[in-house]
Design an enzyme around this catalytic site. Structure first.
Site, short mmCIF file in Angstrom:
data_model
loop_
_atom_site.label_atom_id
_atom_site.label_comp_id
_atom_site.label_asym_id
_atom_site.label_seq_id
_atom_site.Cartn_x
_atom_site.Cartn_y
_atom_site.Cartn_z
CG ASP A 1 -9.54 -0.43 3.94
OD1 ASP A 1 -9.77 -1.11 3.20
OD2 ASP A 1 -9.43 -1.36 5.07
CD GLN B 1 -3.42 -4.80 6.27
OE1 GLN B 1 -2.91 -3.68 5.36
NE2 GLN B 1 -3.63 -5.52 6.28
CE LYS C 1 -3.77 -2.37 2.36
NZ LYS C 1 -4.33 -3.12 3.10
#
Ligand code: NDP
Length: 281
Positions: A119, A96, A52
């Site tokens: 997200d 994460q 990322k």
């Protein structure tokens, strides 16, 4: 032989466009920035976070990493999220997963401002997706929809079978496919006679996490096969949930692993960060 859906190429194309959009934002004085929170030392997570960060670099998005100790409390995690929510220079926040078991990940997702939830895991954004409002669509389902669009695969009226009902893949995919007028069936570990469902699928999306679980006898002739699974073998090699070698011969379209859904997931995260930065204008 199936057409191979090249997620890597498409992701590259999307990122090139995002780079242009990022430059335009910078000209207007907006410096898109993503904050990533990692709790503990999960080795797979480290690789994902590195990917990322690399993509942010390619596009020109600023990247900030917050690595928290394994034994952090729920409150400490929420406090950090709230600090980041209040920072004007941060446009996207990503937690994460996985995080240690003593922490409640859903509460953490809920704490992330829905305006910075790149997200798409905050319940507000999940709700917006389900009623068809503009929102941050979670990255893996969004990437899959982009692949369908790129390859002119029309979902309208098709039997789409999704295997896997996780909050991050299967469930948001249901909405994404419904929004495209597909008839959607969701299977999971308690589904009886899985093959009866998979054999009927015009489009089969597999997100189980079991190497080569879907074999060619389980699919319909000329089906479209999307393989979300990422399984690392003892030899370090990555495989999907689909027996690619044999299924490829029967399907009309198929995604490879690696090089299919994975790169698209990262590209759509980048897309969502740029969208979040634009939203503050
Ligand atoms: P989860 O473990 O959260 O969910 C797995 C799902 O598969 C569950 O719904 C489970 O059912 C179902 N399942 C498990 N075994 C079977 C079976 N034998 N038959 C039918 N259904 C089954 O996984 P995720 O959704 O997070 O991820 C799935 C896979 O996708 C993993 O390999 C992961 O690494 C990969 N992944 C890839 C991404 C990418 O960018 N390419 C992004 C995210 C994930 P039940 O609910 O009943 O337990």
């Amino acid at each position: 032989m199936a057409v191979i859906i090249n997620g890597k190429e498409l992701a590259k194309k999307i990122k090139e466009q995002l780079k242009i959009e990022c430059e335009e934002l910078k000209k207007e004085g907006i410096l898109p920035k993503l904050a990533v929170i990692m709790v503990g030392e999960d080795s797979a997570s480290k690789i994902y976070v590195k990917n990322k960060s690399k993509s942010c670099d390619e596009i020109g998005i600023e990247f900030e990493e917050y690595i928290l100790k394994e034994d952090i409390t729920q409150q400490q995690l929420i406090d950090l999220i709230e600090t980041l929510n209040n920072k004007k220079d941060i446009h996207g926040i990503l937690l994460q997963s996985p995080i240690p078991k003593h922490l409640d990940i859903n509460k953490a997702f809920e704490a992330i401002s829905y305006k910075k939830d790149v997200d798409g895991f905050n319940p507000i954004n999940i709700g917006k997706l389900s009623i068809g409002q503009d929102t941050f669509v979670s990255c893996t389902p969004y990437g899959i929809i982009k692949m369908f669009e790129e390859y002119n695969i029309d979902l309208e009226g098709k039997n789409v079978v999704i295997i896997g009902r996780s909050n991050i893949v299967g469930k948001p995919l249901i909405q994404c496919c419904l929004n495209k007028n597909a008839t959607v069936t969701v299977c999971h570990s308690k589904t009886k006679n899985l093959k009866e469902f998979t054999k009927n699928a015009d489009i089969l999306i597999v997100a189980i996490g079991k190497s080569k679980y879907i074999t060619s006898d389980m699919i319909k002739e000329k089906a479209v096969i999307i393989d979300v699974g990422i399984n690392r073998g003892e030899d370090g090699k990555l495989t999907g949930d689909v027996d690619f070698e044999n299924v490829e011969k029967k399907a009309s379209y198929i995604t490879p692993v690696p090089g299919g859904v994975g790169p698209m997931t990262v590209a759509m995260l980048m897309n969502n960060v740029i969208k979040a930065a634009k939203n503050i204008k």
